[in-house]
Motif scaffolding. Sequence first.
Motif, PDB file in Angstrom:
ATOM      1  N   VAL A 273       0.716  -0.983  -0.089  1.00 21.40           N
ATOM      2  CA  VAL A 273       0.044   0.076  -0.054  1.00 21.40           C
ATOM      3  C   VAL A 273       0.675   1.086   0.020  1.00 21.40           C
ATOM      4  CG1 VAL A 273      -1.580   1.415   1.383  1.00 21.40           C
ATOM      5  CG2 VAL A 273      -1.925  -1.192   1.199  1.00 21.40           C
ATOM      6  N   ILE A 274       0.654   2.188  -0.874  1.00 22.29           N
ATOM      7  CA  ILE A 274       1.177   3.290  -0.952  1.00 22.29           C
ATOM      8  C   ILE A 274       0.545   4.300  -0.360  1.00 22.29           C
ATOM      9  CG2 ILE A 274       2.295   4.923  -2.615  1.00 22.29           C
ATOM     10  CD1 ILE A 274       2.529   3.059  -4.629  1.00 22.29           C
ATOM     11  N   VAL A 275       0.949   4.813   0.777  1.00 23.18           N
ATOM     12  CA  VAL A 275       0.110   6.036   1.292  1.00 23.18           C
ATOM     13  C   VAL A 275       0.763   7.589   1.265  1.00 23.18           C
ATOM     14  CG1 VAL A 275      -0.824   7.085   3.440  1.00 23.18           C
ATOM     15  CG2 VAL A 275      -0.319   4.697   3.148  1.00 23.18           C
ATOM     16  N   ALA A 276       0.103   8.126   0.474  1.00 22.50           N
ATOM     17  CA  ALA A 276       0.950   9.785   0.099  1.00 22.50           C
ATOM     18  C   ALA A 276       0.302  10.737   1.117  1.00 22.50           C
ATOM     19  CB  ALA A 276       0.617  10.245  -1.434  1.00 22.50           C
ATOM     20  N   CYS A 277       1.281  11.536   1.786  1.00 26.89           N
ATOM     21  CA  CYS A 277       0.935  12.450   2.591  1.00 26.89           C
ATOM     22  C   CYS A 277       0.519  13.631   1.892  1.00 26.89           C
ATOM     23  CB  CYS A 277       2.098  12.773   3.632  1.00 26.89           C
ATOM     24  SG  CYS A 277       1.720  14.173   4.721  1.00 26.89           S
TER      25      CYS A 277
ATOM     26  N   ILE B  61       5.401   3.441   1.709  1.00 17.85           N
ATOM     27  CA  ILE B  61       5.266   2.353   0.853  1.00 17.85           C
ATOM     28  C   ILE B  61       5.382   1.114   1.982  1.00 17.85           C
ATOM     29  CG2 ILE B  61       5.800   0.905  -0.929  1.00 17.85           C
ATOM     30  CD1 ILE B  61       6.898   3.355  -2.317  1.00 17.85           C
ATOM     31  N   GLY B  62       4.288   0.602   2.149  1.00 18.97           N
ATOM     32  CA  GLY B  62       4.514  -0.701   3.245  1.00 18.97           C
ATOM     33  C   GLY B  62       4.930  -0.055   4.536  1.00 18.97           C
ATOM     34  N   GLU B  63       6.120  -0.486   4.977  1.00 16.24           N
ATOM     35  CA  GLU B  63       6.572   0.094   6.300  1.00 16.24           C
ATOM     36  C   GLU B  63       7.656   1.016   5.926  1.00 16.24           C
ATOM     37  OE1 GLU B  63       7.950  -3.263   8.684  1.00 16.24           O
ATOM     38  OE2 GLU B  63       6.180  -3.618   9.388  1.00 16.24           O
ATOM     39  N   ARG B  64       7.895   1.258   4.942  1.00 20.38           N
ATOM     40  CA  ARG B  64       9.140   2.233   4.714  1.00 20.38           C
ATOM     41  C   ARG B  64       8.764   3.802   4.356  1.00 20.38           C
ATOM     42  NH1 ARG B  64      14.293   2.336   1.239  1.00 20.38           N
ATOM     43  NH2 ARG B  64      14.108   0.086   1.008  1.00 20.38           N
ATOM     44  N   MET B  65       9.346   4.550   5.091  1.00 14.83           N
ATOM     45  CA  MET B  65       8.759   6.044   4.809  1.00 14.83           C
ATOM     46  C   MET B  65       9.936   6.427   3.888  1.00 14.83           C
ATOM     47  SD  MET B  65       7.197   8.679   6.009  1.00 14.83           S
ATOM     48  CE  MET B  65       6.877   9.106   7.508  1.00 14.83           C
TER      49      MET B  65
ATOM     50  N   GLY C 294      12.181  -3.704  -3.105  1.00 11.30           N
ATOM     51  CA  GLY C 294      12.483  -3.729  -1.522  1.00 11.30           C
ATOM     52  C   GLY C 294      11.783  -2.488  -1.072  1.00 11.30           C
ATOM     53  N   ASN C 295      11.219  -1.693  -1.825  1.00  7.03           N
ATOM     54  CA  ASN C 295      10.676  -0.480  -1.439  1.00  7.03           C
ATOM     55  C   ASN C 295       9.931  -0.141  -0.230  1.00  7.03           C
ATOM     56  OD1 ASN C 295       8.574  -1.182  -2.628  1.00  7.03           O
ATOM     57  ND2 ASN C 295       8.709   0.359  -4.348  1.00  7.03           N
ATOM     58  N   ASP C 296       9.369  -1.446   0.244  1.00  8.42           N
ATOM     59  CA  ASP C 296       8.302  -1.225   1.443  1.00  8.42           C
ATOM     60  C   ASP C 296       8.870  -1.993   2.614  1.00  8.42           C
ATOM     61  OD1 ASP C 296       8.888  -3.896   0.453  1.00  8.42           O
ATOM     62  OD2 ASP C 296       6.623  -4.648   1.140  1.00  8.42           O
TER      63      ASP C 296
ATOM     64  N   HIS D  25       5.920   2.778  11.886  1.00 15.20           N
ATOM     65  CA  HIS D  25       6.400   1.423  11.632  1.00 15.20           C
ATOM     66  C   HIS D  25       7.699   1.350  12.320  1.00 15.20           C
ATOM     67  CE1 HIS D  25       3.144  -0.043   9.160  1.00 15.20           C
ATOM     68  NE2 HIS D  25       3.225   0.957   8.395  1.00 15.20           N
ATOM     69  N   GLU D  26       8.758   2.399  11.997  1.00 18.15           N
ATOM     70  CA  GLU D  26       9.849   2.242  12.542  1.00 18.15           C
ATOM     71  C   GLU D  26       9.942   2.512  13.954  1.00 18.15           C
ATOM     72  OE1 GLU D  26      12.945   3.819  10.022  1.00 18.15           O
ATOM     73  OE2 GLU D  26      14.671   3.418  11.383  1.00 18.15           O
ATOM     74  N   PRO D  27       9.341   3.481  14.435  1.00 19.75           N
ATOM     75  CA  PRO D  27       9.133   3.765  15.801  1.00 19.75           C
ATOM     76  C   PRO D  27       8.652   2.524  16.652  1.00 19.75           C
ATOM     77  CG  PRO D  27       8.498   5.608  14.669  1.00 19.75           C
ATOM     78  CD  PRO D  27       8.725   4.625  13.648  1.00 19.75           C
ATOM     79  N   PHE D  28       7.672   1.923  16.049  1.00 15.15           N
ATOM     80  CA  PHE D  28       7.169   0.686  16.808  1.00 15.15           C
ATOM     81  C   PHE D  28       7.827  -0.402  16.864  1.00 15.15           C
ATOM     82  CE2 PHE D  28       5.248  -3.473  15.843  1.00 15.15           C
ATOM     83  CZ  PHE D  28       4.349  -3.696  16.894  1.00 15.15           C
ATOM     84  N   HIS D  29       8.881  -0.709  15.924  1.00  9.88           N
ATOM     85  CA  HIS D  29       9.809  -1.700  15.962  1.00  9.88           C
ATOM     86  C   HIS D  29      10.874  -1.408  16.917  1.00  9.88           C
ATOM     87  CE1 HIS D  29       7.966  -4.336  13.182  1.00  9.88           C
ATOM     88  NE2 HIS D  29       7.728  -3.507  12.136  1.00  9.88           N
ATOM     89  N   VAL D  30      11.307  -0.164  16.719  1.00 14.65           N
ATOM     90  CA  VAL D  30      12.296   0.247  17.807  1.00 14.65           C
ATOM     91  C   VAL D  30      11.849   0.016  19.344  1.00 14.65           C
ATOM     92  CG1 VAL D  30      13.662   2.178  18.325  1.00 14.65           C
ATOM     93  CG2 VAL D  30      13.393   1.729  16.174  1.00 14.65           C
ATOM     94  N   LEU D  31      10.817   0.562  19.508  1.00 16.68           N
ATOM     95  CA  LEU D  31      10.035   0.557  20.785  1.00 16.68           C
ATOM     96  C   LEU D  31       9.888  -0.870  21.219  1.00 16.68           C
ATOM     97  CD1 LEU D  31       9.386   2.692  22.672  1.00 16.68           C
ATOM     98  CD2 LEU D  31       7.018   3.030  22.060  1.00 16.68           C
ATOM     99  N   GLN D  32       9.573  -1.492  20.335  1.00 13.55           N
ATOM    100  CA  GLN D  32       9.058  -2.728  20.881  1.00 13.55           C
ATOM    101  C   GLN D  32      10.354  -3.717  21.362  1.00 13.55           C
ATOM    102  OE1 GLN D  32       5.829  -4.434  21.411  1.00 13.55           O
ATOM    103  NE2 GLN D  32       6.945  -5.867  22.323  1.00 13.55           N
ATOM    104  N   ARG D  33      11.180  -3.486  20.228  1.00 18.30           N
ATOM    105  CA  ARG D  33      12.566  -3.992  20.928  1.00 18.30           C
ATOM    106  C   ARG D  33      13.124  -3.454  22.087  1.00 18.30           C
ATOM    107  NH1 ARG D  33      15.451  -7.795  17.677  1.00 18.30           N
ATOM    108  NH2 ARG D  33      17.531  -7.131  18.313  1.00 18.30           N
ATOM    109  N   ALA D  34      12.722  -2.173  22.454  1.00 18.02           N
ATOM    110  CA  ALA D  34      13.524  -1.748  23.709  1.00 18.02           C
ATOM    111  C   ALA D  34      12.737  -2.286  24.833  1.00 18.02           C
ATOM    112  CB  ALA D  34      13.181  -0.227  23.647  1.00 18.02           C
ATOM    113  N   VAL D  35      11.120  -2.477  24.489  1.00 22.15           N
ATOM    114  CA  VAL D  35      10.472  -2.923  25.706  1.00 22.15           C
ATOM    115  C   VAL D  35      11.072  -4.466  25.860  1.00 22.15           C
ATOM    116  CG1 VAL D  35       8.169  -3.932  26.094  1.00 22.15           C
ATOM    117  CG2 VAL D  35       8.392  -1.666  25.462  1.00 22.15           C
TER     118      VAL D  35
END
Lengths: 220, 435
Positions: free
Chosen positions: A95-99, A152-156, A173-175, B128-138
């Motif tokens: 999923v692509i989420v545009a701000c 995109i997916g998990e990546r900003m 691997g963009n997500d 997503h990134e803050p979540f994984h970072v924080l969960q790791r820290a927890v």
Amino acid sequence: MAWIPLDRNKPAFPKDAPPILTEAVREKIRFFFSRYATRRAVLLPALHVVQDALGHVSMQAMTEIAELLEIHPSEVMDTVSFYTHFWTHPKGKKVIVACRSISCEALGGQKVIDAVKQHLHVREHGTTADGTYSFMTEECLAGCDHAPCLLIGERMHKQVKPEDVPKLLADAGNDRIAAPRSDLFDAPAAKGGASNGRPGGGSSAETVGATSDIREMREA
Amino acid sequence: MANYEPILLRNRGVEGSRTLGVYELRGGYQAVRKALKMTPEEVVEEVKKANLRGRGGAGFPAGMKWSFLPKDRKTTYLCVNGDESEPPTFSNRVLMEHDPHQLIEGVIIAAYAVQAQVAYIYLRVEFHEPFHVLQRAVDEAYAKGYLGRKVFGSDFNVEVYLHRGAGAYVCGEETGLIESLEGKRGWPRIKPPFPAIEGLFRKPTIVNNVETLCNVPHIIERGAAWFTSVGPSHSTGPKLFCISGPVNKPGCYEWSMDLSVQELIEDPRFGGGMRDGKKVKCVLPGGISMGALCASELHMKMDFEDPRKFGLLGLGTAAAVVLDESIDIRIVLRNLARFYAMESCGQCTQCREGTSWMHKIADRIARGAGRLEDLDLILQTARNMGMMPGLSICGLPDGATYPIETVVKKFRGELEERIRAQPREEVGQTLAVVN
């Protein structure tokens, strides 16, 4: 998210349809039970688990979640329809989420949105013909220091320029992000007892407040 | 401006700042050890004395909030608000990404102070990134015995769970957050009863912002007197400021609250000036909900008191978005109006309809089809919703009133000029009101 049109002349799914939530998915959902004082509070984690496993939350999935959480299916639908993150119809792999917040718009966010739409030939909440991407916009992604941004997916993706879009979308691997995963949050099955008691792990764990609360509420 | 040593962001940029080992090496987890030797009342008293005002937007004193809890309570919950959805705010994200253990330490101390057995950290799903970072820290903290049963060898037990939202601005409102945690739509509740009396699962609940709790370890470690000595007397303690838009160095910076908007934009330690030497046209200094400043008001101080003198709602999240002279003010107005139309939860009629009307009017103006009387109409709509006139359950529509009202009032000349210059001009493109 989206209005769900239903054909009232036939059921949303056949009554004798085999369950679509596998035992593994159900086990993942049960993993969250001890974290909350009520079953209904497990709904958001459960919906995340189901959407991650099945791609979207169908009517049948909602009914099966309701059964598992001992609530009415309409309560599940009530929650699902409120949040933008849950898809009630099949979506693409990524999923692509545009701000489109003010910071992103001021720095050319609309051009990035147009570039993505044109490149993929999709509309808002649409999915590409090959099922790779779905596209949506959101009001703010809290990445304003990197505006305009695209999730995109998990990546900003930061400071995206319209001309970068084709290259960005071609990257397989963009997500994904490199952050290490925790096995406490979403992989309960293989987990043994941790040294300090398993936080939120299964019904056997002696969690302090939540479990006693559940008992209290059931007795009441 | 005197010099200032970062406190909250002191570990940013340090290698391995996300790990427990590095955090502890740099003096972390000492405050919690100290706090656990004090009584919970003493911890509350210390935070109260420090007058730590909430960093989430409303600025309510955290210590006072904690003292509202009923004395005879059995179960207490702590909710940490990491829903950060206010454009253009990203300070919580920076805190969680760079120094997750600082937050966890704050959570343990706060949970001890209010005697909460369970703490939920509510994160927006886009994190997503803050979540994984924080969960790791927890996880790390659990493995070390810093969370769970008998933390740090004391008699205190606390469980910390991460809870992910699913995309709704209104879940950053404390009762909306509680409803969302309970698995319902994030509709704010009518107050009273306030969460401290009846909150999550109908038990006494404290909801604090991520940045607020990150301040707590430092108050315990250095004392309330130190905290009140930082910054002006009415707005004390370290504060994170975000700046975005066409400036040279957008980002999150820490300073005491004696900073002006001008300094935040121009100072090489912060924004570093406007890109390509352009002039500032408009600044929304506290997250968009607080309202807008025009170019002649940049001497406003970023503290809890000064923004009111400029017709703003308050300090908010202290996240400024700077807009330069090249942007059409109609586009700004439409963007702001759209945000609230999209994010209104739909529970109160005035807000649901009012925000949509404002968006429709702003969209018409932006498309080059506006009328002069639309400006009065949008003002009238803006004033007729919200908690202040007593027409809504939560503060979201008040947050919608201020940006619309201040932009229309402060930029009325330009708006009228643009409207008069129609229909030759065509700006932007239409966005559908409903997805």
